[in-house]
Write a protein that holds these residues in place. Sequence first.
Motif, short mmCIF file in Angstrom:
data_model
loop_
_atom_site.label_atom_id
_atom_site.label_comp_id
_atom_site.label_asym_id
_atom_site.label_seq_id
_atom_site.Cartn_x
_atom_site.Cartn_y
_atom_site.Cartn_z
N VAL A 61 0.85 -1.20 0.00
CA VAL A 61 0.00 0.00 0.00
C VAL A 61 0.88 1.24 0.00
O VAL A 61 2.06 1.18 0.36
CB VAL A 61 -0.93 0.04 1.23
CG1 VAL A 61 -1.90 -1.13 1.23
CG2 VAL A 61 -0.13 0.06 2.53
N ARG A 62 0.28 2.36 -0.41
CA ARG A 62 0.91 3.67 -0.26
C ARG A 62 0.09 4.46 0.75
O ARG A 62 -1.14 4.34 0.79
CB ARG A 62 0.96 4.40 -1.60
CG ARG A 62 1.83 3.72 -2.63
CD ARG A 62 1.92 4.55 -3.91
NE ARG A 62 2.63 3.84 -4.94
CZ ARG A 62 3.96 3.86 -5.08
NH1 ARG A 62 4.70 4.59 -4.23
NH2 ARG A 62 4.53 3.18 -6.05
N THR A 63 0.76 5.27 1.53
CA THR A 63 0.09 5.98 2.61
C THR A 63 0.39 7.47 2.55
O THR A 63 1.30 7.92 1.85
CB THR A 63 0.53 5.44 3.98
OG1 THR A 63 1.94 5.64 4.14
CG2 THR A 63 0.20 3.96 4.10
N ALA A 64 -0.42 8.23 3.28
CA ALA A 64 -0.21 9.67 3.47
C ALA A 64 -0.54 10.00 4.92
O ALA A 64 -1.23 9.25 5.61
CB ALA A 64 -1.07 10.48 2.51
N THR A 65 -0.05 11.12 5.37
CA THR A 65 -0.18 11.50 6.78
C THR A 65 -1.44 12.33 7.00
O THR A 65 -1.74 13.24 6.21
CB THR A 65 1.04 12.31 7.24
OG1 THR A 65 2.23 11.53 7.00
CG2 THR A 65 0.96 12.62 8.72
N VAL A 66 -2.18 12.01 8.05
CA VAL A 66 -3.32 12.82 8.47
C VAL A 66 -2.79 14.14 9.02
O VAL A 66 -1.88 14.15 9.87
CB VAL A 66 -4.16 12.10 9.53
CG1 VAL A 66 -5.33 12.97 9.95
CG2 VAL A 66 -4.64 10.76 8.99
#
Length: 388
Positions: A61-66
């Motif tokens: 998966v690829r993620t991003a920061t809240v």
Amino acid sequence: MTPFDNRLRMPFFSGTAFALLFRGIASKRLVLLALTLALLPALNGCLGNDQKASGPPPAPVRTATVDRADVPRLLHVVGNVRASASVGVRPRVAGEIQQVHFTEGQDVQEGQPLITIDPRPFAAILREKRGMLAKSQAQLNKALDDMARYGKLVGDGYVSREAYEQTATQAAALRATVQSDKAAEESAALDLAYCTVVAPISGRVGALSVDKGNMVKSSDATPIVTIDTLSPIYVGFSVPEAHLPIILDRMAVESVTVTATPTGAQPEQGVLTLVDNTVDTRTGTIRLRATFENADRHLWPGQFVQVELPLGMGEQVLTVPSRAVQSGRDESYVYVVDKDNHAAYRAVKPLFEHKGVSVVEGSLAEGEQVVIEGQVRLAPGLPVKVVE
């Protein structure tokens, strides 16, 4: 007795020998059972290792920061353009269309003649009604003179009271006849005037549905032509009811600007002028309407446009990339990667979106990692592998 029975051909054992034989077989079985019980833990360990080795591999998966940030509160919805006034022109009298005074698609002004219906039958009826009125008026004048003359004679005793009352009754009846004939004359004059159909509003005419020479009547379901007012023009759209308090507060303080962008054209600026009086219980939305001057006619009735409604600034709101938000059957949600690199399900409520960033409410915390690619392979609790 011989050692073997001739009939059965079976060996013969004594009671002592048989007991010793049975005791030896039982001892072997006990040894095998003990060995099996001793090997069970080892077998279970081997099976457990095989099951662990055959578990699902981590999903990439690829993620991003809240994050928390100040985001312009802009609502982006699809709106529909409609004329500020629309009238289907129908005749008020029946007859043959003699002349058409406009060109399809042109602008017309209120009161401008559109078509002429053959006026001759109505002119003849009007002359007839005027003749009947003149006759009843003459009869009334004669009855009034008789009543005045009989009034003098009855005082001197030359005519009876009954004769005088008859003249008075006849005068009253003729007065009612005159009033009826006047109303009939006015009605005939109106019908004659209705032979010229004029534009009830200013606007742009559409296609003519009935050509010259055809018979028309007031009961026709299809209008002869439709007139739409294009300047000003309306754009209707719906927004979630959650935004209603902010919209009403802003309208109470200042004019709320609305931007409408047709496909392939420049944005047009208008003003929010109407908030409907009822929330749609089926969709949870409320209907709004904006008014545009539309001097250049860039907006056209029936057109779909992209509407942008500014509602101030969201200060330090919780934001995630819009592609992280998924739509479920009952709610929206995101997947978060926890500290053990497992997928965790979090329900969220999207509030608004701006330039690929969604402002949300829910059980998210600043700094958490939300999945932006690879959600289709995830389920709560599955292992994940974050890739760059």
